[in-house]
Design an enzyme around this catalytic site. Structure first.
Site, PDB file in Angstrom:
ATOM      1  N   ASP A   1      44.488 -10.062 -23.062  1.00 60.08           N
ATOM      2  CA  ASP A   1      45.904 -10.848 -23.669  1.00 60.08           C
ATOM      3  C   ASP A   1      45.464 -10.751 -25.797  1.00 60.08           C
ATOM      4  O   ASP A   1      44.485 -11.495 -25.618  1.00 60.08           O
ATOM      5  CB  ASP A   1      46.629 -11.638 -23.344  1.00 60.08           C
ATOM      6  CG  ASP A   1      48.191 -12.335 -24.087  1.00 60.08           C
ATOM      7  OD1 ASP A   1      49.060 -12.023 -23.297  1.00 60.08           O
ATOM      8  OD2 ASP A   1      47.725 -11.951 -25.281  1.00 60.08           O
TER       9      ASP A   1
ATOM     10  N   ASP B   1      51.469  -6.636 -26.798  1.00 60.56           N
ATOM     11  CA  ASP B   1      49.675  -7.281 -26.545  1.00 60.56           C
ATOM     12  C   ASP B   1      48.819  -7.815 -25.979  1.00 60.56           C
ATOM     13  O   ASP B   1      47.860  -8.291 -25.600  1.00 60.56           O
ATOM     14  CB  ASP B   1      49.447  -8.291 -27.847  1.00 60.56           C
ATOM     15  CG  ASP B   1      49.831  -9.825 -27.417  1.00 60.56           C
ATOM     16  OD1 ASP B   1      51.129  -9.690 -26.537  1.00 60.56           O
ATOM     17  OD2 ASP B   1      49.215 -11.120 -27.561  1.00 60.56           O
ATOM     18  N   GLU B   2      49.506  -7.139 -23.765  1.00 55.00           N
ATOM     19  CA  GLU B   2      49.123  -7.048 -23.229  1.00 55.00           C
ATOM     20  C   GLU B   2      48.773  -6.444 -22.446  1.00 55.00           C
ATOM     21  O   GLU B   2      49.910  -4.996 -22.333  1.00 55.00           O
ATOM     22  CB  GLU B   2      49.259  -9.209 -22.664  1.00 55.00           C
ATOM     23  CG  GLU B   2      51.206  -9.111 -22.310  1.00 55.00           C
ATOM     24  CD  GLU B   2      51.360 -10.403 -21.145  1.00 55.00           C
ATOM     25  OE1 GLU B   2      50.907 -10.573 -20.634  1.00 55.00           O
ATOM     26  OE2 GLU B   2      51.965 -10.502 -22.093  1.00 55.00           O
TER      27      GLU B   2
HETATM   28  P1  TTP Z   1      52.234 -13.849 -26.593  1.00 55.04           P
HETATM   29  O1  TTP Z   1      50.997 -13.376 -26.264  1.00 55.04           O
HETATM   30  O2  TTP Z   1      53.235 -14.384 -25.871  1.00 55.04           O
HETATM   31  O3  TTP Z   1      51.839 -15.041 -27.201  1.00 55.04           O
HETATM   32  P2  TTP Z   1      50.792 -14.942 -28.499  1.00 55.04           P
HETATM   33  O4  TTP Z   1      49.869 -13.910 -28.802  1.00 55.04           O
HETATM   34  O5  TTP Z   1      50.974 -15.384 -30.395  1.00 55.04           O
HETATM   35  O6  TTP Z   1      50.241 -16.303 -28.488  1.00 55.04           O
HETATM   36  P3  TTP Z   1      48.735 -16.215 -26.999  1.00 55.04           P
HETATM   37  O7  TTP Z   1      47.246 -16.919 -27.715  1.00 55.04           O
HETATM   38  O8  TTP Z   1      48.783 -17.897 -26.632  1.00 55.04           O
HETATM   39  O9  TTP Z   1      48.458 -14.963 -26.385  1.00 55.04           O
HETATM   40  O10 TTP Z   1      53.227 -13.050 -27.298  1.00 55.04           O
HETATM   41  C1  TTP Z   1      52.727 -11.837 -28.216  1.00 55.04           C
HETATM   42  C2  TTP Z   1      53.449 -11.610 -29.626  1.00 55.04           C
HETATM   43  O11 TTP Z   1      55.247 -11.466 -29.592  1.00 55.04           O
HETATM   44  C3  TTP Z   1      53.619 -13.104 -30.294  1.00 55.04           C
HETATM   45  O12 TTP Z   1      52.557 -13.492 -30.917  1.00 55.04           O
HETATM   46  C4  TTP Z   1      54.584 -13.138 -30.865  1.00 55.04           C
HETATM   47  C5  TTP Z   1      55.451 -11.824 -30.024  1.00 55.04           C
HETATM   48  N1  TTP Z   1      56.593 -12.933 -29.480  1.00 55.04           N
HETATM   49  C6  TTP Z   1      58.134 -13.561 -29.937  1.00 55.04           C
HETATM   50  O13 TTP Z   1      57.898 -12.548 -30.991  1.00 55.04           O
HETATM   51  N2  TTP Z   1      58.683 -14.383 -29.790  1.00 55.04           N
HETATM   52  C7  TTP Z   1      58.352 -14.693 -28.280  1.00 55.04           C
HETATM   53  O14 TTP Z   1      58.770 -15.467 -28.554  1.00 55.04           O
HETATM   54  C8  TTP Z   1      57.475 -14.368 -28.162  1.00 55.04           C
HETATM   55  C9  TTP Z   1      56.749 -15.475 -26.859  1.00 55.04           C
HETATM   56  C10 TTP Z   1      56.223 -13.965 -28.256  1.00 55.04           C
HETATM   57 MG    MG Z   2      48.803 -12.986 -26.909  1.00 56.06          MG
END
Ligand code: TTP
Ligand code: MG
Length: 438
Positions: free
Chosen positions: A18, A113-114
């Site tokens: 991720d 992103d995962e």
């Molecule tokens: P995530 O992987 O949930 O979050 P992140 O990558 O920003 O942070 P982390 O380090 O905790 O993984 O989500 C990936 C992307 O998806 C995030 O950068 C932006 C988008 N996203 C949204 O647009 N709305 C949301 O509610 C979430 C959870 C994510």
């Molecule tokens: Mg992320």
């Protein structure tokens, strides 16, 4: 389900990868002068903008994904606010998934992103799973310019929790046989099955850690959560059978939503919006030769109360008619449950996208498309339920695939614990739109 040892691989070969603070990291890559500052990336910076993600510095002030921008500004006025550049992020997302596929054919994307991957059998080429994880991190860093966190374990559940536990820039390996011990001290909310409401119920029982769940007799959990109680306990022990399933790295979901300038009170107009969203979604599905297993609806009531509902019919959908029919059914029920209040945002989406394998169904001819047009014209004029196919009268659309029955539109709010499966339970639990739904 009864746990038997063959459900679990005896080696830690499953990775969950991720990207860290994905959108923010992408902005920092092109604006390094912002590193170390609280940064918030949002879809729109006006009153109706919603936070997509925040840098870890901004998260310290309580800023979170899906929060109104106005609230984020109150919590952290000194943050730098940037508008999301989805195109820029999607290029990186494709690069990311391509890197993963260089290491194993078994890659299961779980969002922009995962992804999960299984590297069993690739040791000859790339070394043990932990080494693959390190190499992936290095390539993401070198080629995309941002960091990733990776969890390695015997299954997807434990790897997911492990990658989160190591953020940012983490690499956490949970050796086979140590899953329950790894989970035991962690707070219940870190277990993916535990949403806000489940956590409330567990907390009221004095359960705080995942280990507390594992120690609770199954009967006590079943009494509170129905059949999910047993599953909850299995998961608390780190037991999870669903294997990594390879998927092509293209769209995981397709969605359209609209935020109204003034809140929309008119049901017919809302249905018309859904109709046009269904058409655009179906067009995109047909262009890529795909169908979708699940239809989702998102509604927001002022100020920022958002709900999402999804439904997985027994047959994958691909034409506008079907996307609309399921979307409007979800809408009628959710809207009625919310006193038909004016709506600020309405969104329709499809996910669980699969290759289209459509054959003419029994009794269906190519005339069906023309028939659909006629049916839609009637529905538009007289309302969604005015024309039903004979089989729709027999087949209640809310009979879920495992046979459980959810009553139709006028039903009271569903209890997440009593809901028929995880997908519906999550939808009720709150914010689980398709993973790449911006
Ligand atoms: P995530 O992987 O949930 O979050 P992140 O990558 O920003 O942070 P982390 O380090 O905790 O993984 O989500 C990936 C992307 O998806 C995030 O950068 C932006 C988008 N996203 C949204 O647009 N709305 C949301 O509610 C979430 C959870 C994510
Ligand atoms: Mg992320």
């Amino acid at each position: 389900m009864e746990y038997t040892p063959e459900h679990m691989s005896d080696r830690a070969t499953v990775l969950h990868v991720d990207l860290d603070a994905f959108y923010v990291s992408m902005e920092l890559r092109r604006r390094p002068e912002l590193r170390g500052l609280p940064v918030v990336v949002a879809g729109g910076l006006g009153n109706r903008g919603v936070v997509n993600t925040a840098s870890y510095e901004a998260r310290r002030f309580g800023v979170r994904s899906a929060m109104p921008v106005s609230q984020a500004r109150r919590l952290c006025p000194q943050a730098v606010f940037l508008e999301s550049d989805y195109h820029y992020y999607s290029v990186a997302s494709k690069q990311f998934h391509a890197i993963l596929r260089d290491f194993s054919p078994l890659v299961e994307p779980a969002g922009a992103d995962e992804a999960y991957m299984d590297v069993a059998g690739t040791e000859q080429l790339f070394g043990a799973a932990a080494e693959v994880a390190a190499r992936i991190k290095a390539r993401v860093n070198a080629e995309i310019g941002i960091t990733a966190s990776v969890g390695v374990s015997v299954n997807k559940l434990v790897s997911k929790v492990a990658s989160d536990a190591g953020k940012p820039n983490g690499l956490v390996v949970v050796e086979a046989g140590t899953e329950a011990a790894f989970f035991a001290p962690r707070p219940i909310r870190e277990l993916p099955m535990v949403g806000r409401r489940t956590a409330e119920v567990l907390t009221s029982l004095g359960i705080r850690t995942i280990g507390d769940i594992a120690r609770t007799p199954e009967a006590a959990l079943v009494a509170k959560f129905g059949k999910h109680g047993a599953e909850l306990r299995q998961r608390a022990l780190g037991i999870f059978d669903a294997p990594v399933v390879a998927q092509r790295g293209d769209a995981k979901s397709i969605s359209r939503d609209i935020t109204f300038d003034t809140d929309e009170p008119d049901g017919d107009r809302l249905r018309a919006v859904l109709r046009s969203q269904a058409e655009r979604i179906a067009k995109e599905l047909s262009t890529s030769g795909k169908a979708a297993r699940t239809v989702s609806l998102r509604l927001r009531f002022p100020p920022f109360e958002t709900l999402s509902r999804s439904f997985t019919p027994s047959v994958a959908v691909d034409v506008a008619d079907e996307v609309y029919a399921h979307g409007v059914a979800l809408f009628e029920r959710a809207w009625a449950e919310n006193d038909r209040r004016p709506v600020r945002l309405i969104g329709l989406g499809v996910h669980n996208i699969v290759e289209r394998a459509r054959q003419l169904r029994l009794g269906e001819t190519l005339e069906a498309d023309r028939l659909q047009d006629t049916v839609e014209a009637l529905r538009d004029r007289y309302g969604g339920a005015s024309v039903l196919r004979a089989n729709e009268l027999q087949r209640n659309p809310y009979r879920h695939r495992d046979g459980d029955y959810i009553p139709p539109f006028s039903a009271p709010k569903l209890d997440p614990a009593a809901a028929p499966d995880e997908e519906v339970r999550e939808a009720i639990d709150g914010a689980h739109p398709p993973a790449d739904w911006p």
